[in-house]
Design a protein around this motif. Sequence first.
Motif, PDB file in Angstrom:
ATOM      1  N   GLY A  96       0.791  -1.221   0.000  1.00  0.00           N
ATOM      2  CA  GLY A  96       0.000   0.000   0.000  1.00  0.00           C
ATOM      3  C   GLY A  96       0.821   1.268   0.000  1.00  0.00           C
ATOM      4  N   GLN A  97       2.140   1.168  -0.142  1.00  0.00           N
ATOM      5  CA  GLN A  97       2.981   2.361  -0.192  1.00  0.00           C
ATOM      6  C   GLN A  97       2.760   3.088  -1.523  1.00  0.00           C
ATOM      7  OE1 GLN A  97       7.046   1.334   0.398  1.00  0.00           O
ATOM      8  NE2 GLN A  97       6.756   0.667   2.500  1.00  0.00           N
ATOM      9  N   PRO A  98       2.877   4.405  -1.517  1.00  0.00           N
ATOM     10  CA  PRO A  98       2.697   5.153  -2.768  1.00  0.00           C
ATOM     11  C   PRO A  98       3.906   4.966  -3.690  1.00  0.00           C
ATOM     12  CG  PRO A  98       3.257   6.648  -0.992  1.00  0.00           C
ATOM     13  CD  PRO A  98       3.093   5.291  -0.367  1.00  0.00           C
ATOM     14  N   LEU A  99       3.663   5.144  -4.966  1.00  0.00           N
ATOM     15  CA  LEU A  99       4.747   5.073  -5.949  1.00  0.00           C
ATOM     16  C   LEU A  99       5.731   6.219  -5.707  1.00  0.00           C
ATOM     17  CD1 LEU A  99       2.727   4.336  -9.217  1.00  0.00           C
ATOM     18  CD2 LEU A  99       4.228   2.762  -8.021  1.00  0.00           C
ATOM     19  N   PRO A 100       6.970   6.092  -6.151  1.00  0.00           N
ATOM     20  CA  PRO A 100       7.913   7.215  -6.051  1.00  0.00           C
ATOM     21  C   PRO A 100       7.360   8.431  -6.786  1.00  0.00           C
ATOM     22  CG  PRO A 100       9.041   5.221  -6.779  1.00  0.00           C
ATOM     23  CD  PRO A 100       7.589   4.904  -6.737  1.00  0.00           C
ATOM     24  N   SER A 101       7.827   9.596  -6.424  1.00  0.00           N
ATOM     25  CA  SER A 101       7.270  10.842  -6.963  1.00  0.00           C
ATOM     26  C   SER A 101       7.384  10.921  -8.481  1.00  0.00           C
ATOM     27  CB  SER A 101       7.950  12.045  -6.319  1.00  0.00           C
ATOM     28  OG  SER A 101       9.336  12.002  -6.580  1.00  0.00           O
ATOM     29  N   TRP A 102       8.514  10.489  -9.047  1.00  0.00           N
ATOM     30  CA  TRP A 102       8.662  10.550 -10.499  1.00  0.00           C
ATOM     31  C   TRP A 102       7.665   9.630 -11.206  1.00  0.00           C
ATOM     32  CZ3 TRP A 102       9.746   6.167 -13.224  1.00  0.00           C
ATOM     33  CH2 TRP A 102      10.271   5.086 -12.514  1.00  0.00           C
ATOM     34  N   ALA A 103       7.375   8.467 -10.614  1.00  0.00           N
ATOM     35  CA  ALA A 103       6.416   7.535 -11.224  1.00  0.00           C
ATOM     36  C   ALA A 103       4.981   7.992 -10.991  1.00  0.00           C
ATOM     37  CB  ALA A 103       6.623   6.136 -10.658  1.00  0.00           C
ATOM     38  N   ALA A 104       4.703   8.595  -9.829  1.00  0.00           N
ATOM     39  CA  ALA A 104       3.349   9.064  -9.531  1.00  0.00           C
ATOM     40  C   ALA A 104       2.954  10.211 -10.462  1.00  0.00           C
ATOM     41  CB  ALA A 104       3.256   9.506  -8.073  1.00  0.00           C
ATOM     42  N   GLU A 105       3.919  11.054 -10.817  1.00  0.00           N
ATOM     43  CA  GLU A 105       3.633  12.152 -11.743  1.00  0.00           C
ATOM     44  C   GLU A 105       3.396  11.637 -13.164  1.00  0.00           C
ATOM     45  OE1 GLU A 105       6.993  14.694 -11.454  1.00  0.00           O
ATOM     46  OE2 GLU A 105       6.577  15.264  -9.378  1.00  0.00           O
ATOM     47  N   ARG A 106       4.227  10.689 -13.567  1.00  0.00           N
ATOM     48  CA  ARG A 106       4.155  10.176 -14.934  1.00  0.00           C
ATOM     49  C   ARG A 106       2.966   9.241 -15.128  1.00  0.00           C
ATOM     50  NH1 ARG A 106       9.827   8.554 -17.052  1.00  0.00           N
ATOM     51  NH2 ARG A 106      10.073  10.786 -17.031  1.00  0.00           N
ATOM     52  N   PHE A 107       2.667   8.425 -14.109  1.00  0.00           N
ATOM     53  CA  PHE A 107       1.585   7.446 -14.193  1.00  0.00           C
ATOM     54  C   PHE A 107       0.547   7.736 -13.105  1.00  0.00           C
ATOM     55  CE2 PHE A 107       5.552   5.300 -15.488  1.00  0.00           C
ATOM     56  CZ  PHE A 107       5.240   5.027 -16.811  1.00  0.00           C
ATOM     57  N   ALA A 108      -0.152   8.825 -13.245  1.00  0.00           N
ATOM     58  CA  ALA A 108      -1.122   9.252 -12.225  1.00  0.00           C
ATOM     59  C   ALA A 108      -2.287   8.274 -12.100  1.00  0.00           C
ATOM     60  CB  ALA A 108      -1.656  10.646 -12.570  1.00  0.00           C
ATOM     61  N   TRP A 109      -2.592   7.544 -13.128  1.00  0.00           N
ATOM     62  CA  TRP A 109      -3.706   6.593 -13.084  1.00  0.00           C
ATOM     63  C   TRP A 109      -3.403   5.366 -12.235  1.00  0.00           C
ATOM     64  CZ3 TRP A 109      -2.699   1.866 -15.429  1.00  0.00           C
ATOM     65  CH2 TRP A 109      -1.578   1.830 -16.269  1.00  0.00           C
ATOM     66  N   LEU A 110      -2.129   5.189 -11.819  1.00  0.00           N
ATOM     67  CA  LEU A 110      -1.754   4.067 -10.945  1.00  0.00           C
ATOM     68  C   LEU A 110      -1.789   4.496  -9.474  1.00  0.00           C
ATOM     69  CD1 LEU A 110       1.240   2.517 -12.920  1.00  0.00           C
ATOM     70  CD2 LEU A 110      -1.087   1.648 -12.751  1.00  0.00           C
ATOM     71  N   SER A 111      -2.845   5.134  -9.074  1.00  0.00           N
ATOM     72  CA  SER A 111      -2.906   5.668  -7.708  1.00  0.00           C
ATOM     73  C   SER A 111      -3.309   4.614  -6.685  1.00  0.00           C
ATOM     74  CB  SER A 111      -3.881   6.837  -7.654  1.00  0.00           C
ATOM     75  OG  SER A 111      -5.151   6.406  -8.130  1.00  0.00           O
ATOM     76  N   SER A 112      -4.030   3.586  -7.077  1.00  0.00           N
ATOM     77  CA  SER A 112      -4.478   2.591  -6.094  1.00  0.00           C
ATOM     78  C   SER A 112      -3.694   1.287  -6.259  1.00  0.00           C
ATOM     79  CB  SER A 112      -5.977   2.321  -6.246  1.00  0.00           C
ATOM     80  OG  SER A 112      -6.209   1.624  -7.449  1.00  0.00           O
ATOM     81  N   PRO A 113      -3.554   0.501  -5.176  1.00  0.00           N
ATOM     82  CA  PRO A 113      -2.836  -0.780  -5.259  1.00  0.00           C
ATOM     83  C   PRO A 113      -3.459  -1.752  -6.267  1.00  0.00           C
ATOM     84  CG  PRO A 113      -3.111  -0.149  -2.970  1.00  0.00           C
ATOM     85  CD  PRO A 113      -3.892   0.832  -3.786  1.00  0.00           C
ATOM     86  N   SER A 114      -4.776  -1.741  -6.413  1.00  0.00           N
ATOM     87  CA  SER A 114      -5.409  -2.671  -7.359  1.00  0.00           C
ATOM     88  C   SER A 114      -5.047  -2.309  -8.805  1.00  0.00           C
ATOM     89  CB  SER A 114      -6.925  -2.673  -7.175  1.00  0.00           C
ATOM     90  OG  SER A 114      -7.456  -1.389  -7.422  1.00  0.00           O
TER      91      SER A 114
END
Length: 170
Positions: A96-114
Amino acid sequence: LPLVSAPLACRRRCAAFRRRGREGALPAGSPHGSAAARSDARRTRTPRQLLAAFYGLLRPVRGELAAVLGSLTLATLLGLLPPVGTKLVVDYALTGQPLPSWAAERFAWLSSPSRILGATVTAVCVVALVRLLSHLWGRWQATRITKHIQLGLRRLVFEHAVRLPLHRVH
C-alpha cells in the motif's frame, strides 16, 4: 565353395597398378607410392584461417543471422523484466505504499494498489508473450539457417570428393 575369378578387365587394372608401383610411378602421397606425402605443415590451417573459411560459409545468410541474433537478444532482455513486475507488486501493490514521486507524476492513473497490480500483471503477460514469439521465431530461423549451411557444406565436400583421384580415395 569355389572362388569366383575376377573379371579380366579388373585383373588388367590390378596388374597395371602393381607394375606402376614397382616402377615408382604412383602419384605422390599415395599409400603405395614412392614419393613423399605432403608435409603436415601444408595440411594444417591456423585458427584465423579456419574462422575466415567459416565466415565465408556464412556469407549467404549473414543478414538473416544478424536478425536471429537480434531476436534472441531481445528475447533474453525481455526475460529480465518479469522480476521487476514482482518487485512493483510486492513494494507498492501489496504494502500500500505510494509510488515514487517521479512515477506518480508520470503514471497518475496508478494511484491505487489494485490498479498497480492489474497494470503489472497485464504488462508482465504482454512481455512474456512478446518474449515467447521473439524466441520461437529466432530459434526457428536459426534452425533453418543451420540446415542451409549444412546442405551447402555437404555439397562442397561432395564436389571435392568427386574430384579426388581414385587411388587416393581407395
